[in-house]
Design a protein around this motif. Structure first.
Motif, PDB file in Angstrom:
ATOM      1  N   UNK A 173       0.940  -1.390   0.055  1.00  0.00           N
ATOM      2  CA  UNK A 173       0.221  -0.034   0.003  1.00  0.00           C
ATOM      3  C   UNK A 173       0.986   1.066   0.060  1.00  0.00           C
ATOM      4  N   UNK A 174       0.144   2.402  -0.034  1.00  0.00           N
ATOM      5  CA  UNK A 174       1.059   3.576  -0.433  1.00  0.00           C
ATOM      6  C   UNK A 174       1.083   4.217  -1.956  1.00  0.00           C
ATOM      7  N   UNK A 175       1.798   5.158  -2.041  1.00  0.00           N
ATOM      8  CA  UNK A 175       1.737   5.843  -3.001  1.00  0.00           C
ATOM      9  C   UNK A 175       3.207   6.337  -3.563  1.00  0.00           C
ATOM     10  N   UNK A 176       3.641   6.036  -4.832  1.00  0.00           N
ATOM     11  CA  UNK A 176       4.918   6.721  -5.401  1.00  0.00           C
ATOM     12  C   UNK A 176       4.698   7.463  -6.545  1.00  0.00           C
ATOM     13  N   UNK A 177       5.064   8.765  -6.451  1.00  0.00           N
ATOM     14  CA  UNK A 177       4.925   9.682  -7.491  1.00  0.00           C
ATOM     15  C   UNK A 177       6.413   9.933  -8.208  1.00  0.00           C
ATOM     16  N   UNK A 178       6.648   9.718  -9.580  1.00  0.00           N
ATOM     17  CA  UNK A 178       7.614  10.309 -10.118  1.00  0.00           C
ATOM     18  C   UNK A 178       7.191  11.312 -11.283  1.00  0.00           C
ATOM     19  N   UNK A 179       7.608  12.338 -11.230  1.00  0.00           N
ATOM     20  CA  UNK A 179       7.370  13.422 -12.064  1.00  0.00           C
ATOM     21  C   UNK A 179       5.906  13.585 -11.961  1.00  0.00           C
ATOM     22  N   UNK A 180       5.473  13.477 -10.783  1.00  0.00           N
ATOM     23  CA  UNK A 180       3.990  13.871 -10.394  1.00  0.00           C
ATOM     24  C   UNK A 180       3.031  12.894 -10.725  1.00  0.00           C
ATOM     25  N   UNK A 181       3.579  11.720 -11.464  1.00  0.00           N
ATOM     26  CA  UNK A 181       2.503  10.781 -11.948  1.00  0.00           C
ATOM     27  C   UNK A 181       2.706   9.452 -10.825  1.00  0.00           C
ATOM     28  N   UNK A 182       1.533   9.052 -10.477  1.00  0.00           N
ATOM     29  CA  UNK A 182       1.181   8.152  -9.294  1.00  0.00           C
ATOM     30  C   UNK A 182       1.875   6.670 -10.225  1.00  0.00           C
ATOM     31  N   UNK A 183       2.848   6.195  -9.949  1.00  0.00           N
ATOM     32  CA  UNK A 183       3.360   5.050 -10.638  1.00  0.00           C
ATOM     33  C   UNK A 183       2.596   3.594 -10.131  1.00  0.00           C
ATOM     34  N   UNK A 184       2.072   3.956  -8.812  1.00  0.00           N
ATOM     35  CA  UNK A 184       1.258   2.640  -8.291  1.00  0.00           C
ATOM     36  C   UNK A 184      -0.050   2.672  -8.681  1.00  0.00           C
ATOM     37  N   UNK A 185      -0.640   3.386  -9.575  1.00  0.00           N
ATOM     38  CA  UNK A 185      -1.694   3.501  -9.955  1.00  0.00           C
ATOM     39  C   UNK A 185      -1.646   2.164 -11.337  1.00  0.00           C
TER      40      UNK A 185
END
Length: 248
Positions: A63-75
């Protein structure tokens, strides 16, 4: 609204194994700026490599979120392969293709993924090999190289994809001691050129010299963060003090 200040944002990341009995990551949050060099230190089993490998979803968080260049790559709807292109990864054990020459190891991904011509990729590869003092080894196979040479090839192979960030997972721990310096020198040069770098390392001297920020982890949590001076000269937590007493 887009957050321009951070290249990577990690929010409340958890990773569980064995029906939640093992918490490899336990609520980790961290932000990394473009051009920043962050070293992650801590004892074995503290979650360092799990965090690093989560940044390009080689480890899938629970669980949780990772944003790269403001894109949520966990989506789940995100094309993760597209985002992995932005992240160069260097492993402990090189991961070179043994049946390919150095040049082929370096050119195969730019040709297949970035659709570069072989001649274009070959010229880029030759320039990078020269940069790491291995210009004459393009036709060699991995088993003809020393450990330090293999790791330098692994670094420039990752650079062939022109990544925005480089992830290093204990890149010197499999090397003989006399080969460590030649790999760290390449990493220092990259840091000096402004490459965003996240480095899991046991090399405290390297962390002290190159990192702008050091993250100390234990038991799946970030225990303390700070500049090299703050971490090495004024550690606040008892756990960090105990760790440094053993490794310094």
């Amino acid at each position: 609204m887009k957050d321009e200040s951070y290249l990577i944002r990690v929010e409340d990341l958890h990773k569980h194994y064995r029906d939640h009995t093992i918490h490899a990551l336990d609520g980790v949050s961290i932000n990394i700026k473009k051009g920043e060099v962050v070293c992650i230190i801590g004892p074995s089993g503290s979650g360092k490599s799990t965090l690093l490998r989560s940044l390009n979803l080689m480890e899938m968080p629970s669980s949780g979120h990772i944003f790269v260049d403001d894109v949520d790559i966990t989506d789940p709807k995100i094309d993760i392969n597209l985002h992995r292109q932005k992240m160069g990864m260097v492993f402990q054990h090189f991961n070179l293709f043994p049946n390919m020459t150095v040049l082929k190891n370096m050119t195969i991904a730019p040709e297949k993924v970035l659709k570069k011509s072989y001649d274009e990729a070959k010229e880029q590869a030759k320039g990078l090999l020269e940069r790491v003092n291995l210009a004459e080894r393009g036709d060699a196979y991995p088993d003809q190289l020393s450990g330090g040479q293999k790791q330098r090839i692994a670094i420039v192979r990752a650079l062939m994809m022109e990544p925005e960030v480089m992830l290093f997972d204990e890149p010197t721990s499999a090397l003989d001691p006399e080969m460590v310096g030649e790999v760290l020198d390449v990493m220092k040069e990259l840091a000096g050129e402004g490459m965003t770098m996240v480095v899991v390392t046991h090399e405290m001297g390297f962390a002290r010299e190159v990192a702008e920020r050091i993250v100390f982890m234990d038991s799946g949590k970030i225990i303390e963060t700070g500049t090299p001076e703050e971490i090495f000269e004024s550690p606040k937590s008892d756990r960090l003090q105990s760790f440094l007493a053993k490794v310094l």
